[in-house]
Design an enzyme around this catalytic site. Structure first.
Site, mmCIF file in Angstrom:
data_model
loop_
_atom_site.group_PDB
_atom_site.id
_atom_site.type_symbol
_atom_site.label_atom_id
_atom_site.label_comp_id
_atom_site.label_asym_id
_atom_site.label_seq_id
_atom_site.Cartn_x
_atom_site.Cartn_y
_atom_site.Cartn_z
ATOM 1 N N HIS A 24 -23.029 39.624 -24.690
ATOM 2 C CA HIS A 24 -24.320 39.523 -25.375
ATOM 3 C C HIS A 24 -24.113 39.419 -26.890
ATOM 4 C CE1 HIS A 24 -28.673 40.834 -25.905
ATOM 5 N NE2 HIS A 24 -28.165 41.067 -27.109
ATOM 6 N N GLU A 25 -23.341 40.352 -27.446
ATOM 7 C CA GLU A 25 -23.133 40.363 -28.900
ATOM 8 C C GLU A 25 -22.262 39.199 -29.349
ATOM 9 O OE1 GLU A 25 -24.801 42.229 -30.918
ATOM 10 O OE2 GLU A 25 -25.752 43.194 -29.200
ATOM 11 N N HIS A 28 -24.404 36.148 -29.873
ATOM 12 C CA HIS A 28 -25.084 36.140 -31.175
ATOM 13 C C HIS A 28 -24.153 35.587 -32.258
ATOM 14 C CE1 HIS A 28 -28.745 38.183 -30.063
ATOM 15 N NE2 HIS A 28 -28.145 39.289 -29.705
#
Length: 241
Positions: A24-25, A28
């Site tokens: 997820h990170e 980004h």
């Protein structure tokens, strides 16, 4: 609760949360770089190393509490730093960077649904469904699917530090952004109220109802994909035996 009865299941669920959060990170950071900002890259956030992304409270304490309490998995990692001024198309790219994390969770859940169908088909075809390795693998893939949908929906809540707030902020006019800043200053007490006080004192779990309600529909769709893959693979495997 199953995870309390067998430490293996707890470890598998923790692994599912950690992997989902790291991807997820990382998503980004990758999208921010693709949009012209190197801040996350310079901060060492384009990596699969969990130590670079995990937050002690949001990535460890919060998901463990939500596991034991029940309901959807609640978790977040350290926000990826980026400089909006470096983005090629600031208003559009801010939304893209914010959406990257939840979108990655949906993609991970889709991949998990496909792999789960393949795993179950192999387990039935070769007779290792009830073995420790077989049941552990199926348990992990099932939880990885559910965890990713829970994380996606939780992070879409429009409250700092969650991604939902970063998604809607660039779309607001100046008056709306002023209201947002006012809410942002009260984000922690609002967050604690919604996550802990309402469920434990008033037995009103708004976040849990949202994640289980919307997530249940998405998870049902993904399990339908799993069953379709499972049936197709089982027929192919049995035909080749």
């Amino acid at each position: 609760m199953r995870i309390l009865q067998n430490p293996l299941y707890l470890l598998l669920q923790i692994a599912a949360v950690v992997i989902a959060l790291v991807v997820h990170e990382l998503s980004h950071a990758v999208i921010a770089l693709a949009c012209g900002d190197t801040t996350a890259k310079d901060a060492g956030r384009i990596t699969l190393n969990p130590a670079a992304h995990l937050d002690p409270f949001g990535s460890v304490v919060l998901p463990l509490l939500s596991m034991f309490i029940g309901g959807g998995i609640l978790a977040f990692a350290k926000p990826v730093p980026y400089n909006p001024g470096n983005l090629k198309h600031r208003k559009r790219d801010e939304v893209l960077v914010a959406l990257a994390g939840p979108a990655s969770n949906l993609l991970q859940a889709g991949i998990a649904a496909v792999l789960l169908g393949i795993c179950v088909a192999f387990a039935y075809a070769f007779g290792w469904y009830n073995t420790v390795a077989g049941s552990a693998l199926i348990y992990f893939m099932t939880n990885y699917l559910v965890v990713n949908i829970s994380l996606m929906l939780f992070n879409l809540i429009p409250l700092p530090p969650l991604d939902g707030s970063a998604i809607i902020f660039p779309l607001l006019n100046k008056k709306g952004q002023a209201v947002y800043y006012d809410i942002q200053s009260k984000a922690l007490p609002i967050f604690l109220l919604a996550v802990y006080i309402l469920p434990s004192v008033l037995h009103i779990d708004l976040i849990g109802m949202y994640i289980q309600g919307v997530g249940g529909v998405v998870i049902d769709w993904l399990f339908q994909l799993t069953f379709a893959i499972q049936d197709m693979m089982y027929v192919l495997l049995m035909g080749g035996l």
